[in-house]
Design a protein around this motif. Structure first.
Motif, short mmCIF file in Angstrom:
data_model
loop_
_atom_site.label_atom_id
_atom_site.label_comp_id
_atom_site.label_asym_id
_atom_site.label_seq_id
_atom_site.Cartn_x
_atom_site.Cartn_y
_atom_site.Cartn_z
N LEU A 84 0.83 -1.21 0.00
CA LEU A 84 0.00 0.00 0.00
C LEU A 84 0.86 1.26 0.00
O LEU A 84 0.57 2.23 -0.71
CB LEU A 84 -0.93 0.00 1.22
CG LEU A 84 -2.10 -0.97 1.17
CD1 LEU A 84 -2.82 -0.95 2.52
CD2 LEU A 84 -3.05 -0.60 0.05
N GLY A 85 1.90 1.25 0.80
CA GLY A 85 2.80 2.40 0.84
C GLY A 85 3.49 2.63 -0.49
O GLY A 85 3.67 3.77 -0.93
N PHE A 86 3.88 1.53 -1.16
CA PHE A 86 4.52 1.65 -2.46
C PHE A 86 3.57 2.26 -3.48
O PHE A 86 3.94 3.15 -4.25
CB PHE A 86 5.00 0.27 -2.94
CG PHE A 86 5.60 0.30 -4.30
CD1 PHE A 86 6.82 0.91 -4.53
CD2 PHE A 86 4.96 -0.29 -5.37
CE1 PHE A 86 7.38 0.94 -5.80
CE2 PHE A 86 5.49 -0.27 -6.63
CZ PHE A 86 6.72 0.35 -6.85
N LEU A 87 2.31 1.80 -3.47
CA LEU A 87 1.32 2.35 -4.40
C LEU A 87 1.05 3.83 -4.12
O LEU A 87 0.94 4.64 -5.05
CB LEU A 87 0.03 1.56 -4.34
CG LEU A 87 0.06 0.18 -5.01
CD1 LEU A 87 -1.27 -0.53 -4.78
CD2 LEU A 87 0.34 0.31 -6.49
N LEU A 88 0.92 4.19 -2.85
CA LEU A 88 0.69 5.58 -2.52
C LEU A 88 1.86 6.46 -2.93
O LEU A 88 1.67 7.57 -3.42
CB LEU A 88 0.43 5.74 -1.02
CG LEU A 88 -0.91 5.23 -0.50
CD1 LEU A 88 -0.97 5.37 1.02
CD2 LEU A 88 -2.04 5.98 -1.14
N ASP A 89 3.07 5.96 -2.73
CA ASP A 89 4.26 6.72 -3.11
C ASP A 89 4.38 6.81 -4.63
O ASP A 89 4.75 7.86 -5.16
CB ASP A 89 5.50 6.07 -2.51
CG ASP A 89 6.71 6.97 -2.61
OD1 ASP A 89 6.56 8.18 -2.33
OD2 ASP A 89 7.79 6.46 -2.95
N LEU A 90 4.05 5.74 -5.32
CA LEU A 90 4.13 5.72 -6.78
C LEU A 90 3.13 6.69 -7.40
O LEU A 90 3.44 7.39 -8.37
CB LEU A 90 3.87 4.30 -7.28
CG LEU A 90 4.22 3.99 -8.72
CD1 LEU A 90 5.72 4.13 -8.93
CD2 LEU A 90 3.78 2.58 -9.06
N THR A 122 4.85 7.00 5.57
CA THR A 122 4.21 6.56 6.82
C THR A 122 3.94 5.06 6.79
O THR A 122 4.19 4.36 7.77
CB THR A 122 2.88 7.32 7.01
OG1 THR A 122 3.13 8.71 6.93
CG2 THR A 122 2.26 6.98 8.35
N PHE A 123 3.46 4.55 5.64
CA PHE A 123 3.21 3.13 5.52
C PHE A 123 4.53 2.34 5.54
O PHE A 123 4.58 1.24 6.07
CB PHE A 123 2.44 2.83 4.23
CG PHE A 123 0.97 3.07 4.36
CD1 PHE A 123 0.15 2.09 4.88
CD2 PHE A 123 0.41 4.26 3.96
CE1 PHE A 123 -1.21 2.29 5.01
CE2 PHE A 123 -0.95 4.48 4.08
CZ PHE A 123 -1.76 3.50 4.61
N LEU A 129 8.02 -1.34 8.56
CA LEU A 129 9.30 -1.66 9.22
C LEU A 129 9.08 -1.96 10.71
O LEU A 129 9.74 -2.84 11.27
CB LEU A 129 10.28 -0.50 9.05
CG LEU A 129 10.88 -0.36 7.66
CD1 LEU A 129 11.70 0.92 7.59
CD2 LEU A 129 11.74 -1.56 7.32
N THR A 130 8.17 -1.24 11.34
CA THR A 130 7.86 -1.51 12.74
C THR A 130 7.27 -2.90 12.91
O THR A 130 7.64 -3.64 13.83
CB THR A 130 6.88 -0.46 13.28
OG1 THR A 130 7.44 0.84 13.09
CG2 THR A 130 6.57 -0.68 14.74
N LEU A 131 6.36 -3.29 12.01
CA LEU A 131 5.76 -4.62 12.08
C LEU A 131 6.81 -5.71 11.84
O LEU A 131 6.78 -6.76 12.49
CB LEU A 131 4.62 -4.74 11.09
CG LEU A 131 3.37 -3.93 11.43
CD1 LEU A 131 2.37 -3.99 10.29
CD2 LEU A 131 2.75 -4.40 12.72
N LEU A 132 7.73 -5.47 10.91
CA LEU A 132 8.79 -6.45 10.68
C LEU A 132 9.71 -6.57 11.89
O LEU A 132 10.16 -7.67 12.23
CB LEU A 132 9.60 -6.08 9.44
CG LEU A 132 8.97 -6.44 8.11
CD1 LEU A 132 9.88 -5.98 6.97
CD2 LEU A 132 8.71 -7.92 8.00
N ALA A 133 9.99 -5.45 12.56
CA ALA A 133 10.82 -5.50 13.77
C ALA A 133 10.12 -6.29 14.87
O ALA A 133 10.76 -7.08 15.58
CB ALA A 133 11.15 -4.09 14.23
#
Length: 64
Positions: free
Chosen positions: A12-18, A31-32, A37-41
């Motif tokens: 979702l973050g990639f699509l929003l940034d794109l 933000t996404f 990254l927080t969820l992966l941590a």
């Protein structure tokens, strides 16, 4: 489970940034990315993962 959610959030973050889209006043692709990254941590820390409660080596059921 958190790794799957992080992958969806990264997508979702990639699509929003794109598409250069912002949701509301301050939620953007960055933000996404940070949320992912927080969820992966958290996933790497062992939170939200299935784990065995006691580890003593699994030997299976044996009949005597």
């Amino acid at each position: 489970m958190l790794a799957i959610v992080a992958a969806i959030i990264f997508g979702l973050g990639f699509l929003l940034d794109l598409l250069n889209v912002r949701i509301g006043s301050g939620i953007s692709g960055t933000t996404f990315m940070l949320l992912g990254l927080t969820l992966l941590a958290l996933h790497q820390a062992g939170i939200g993962t299935a784990s065995v409660k006691s580890y003593g080596g699994w030997r299976g059921r044996t009949r005597r």
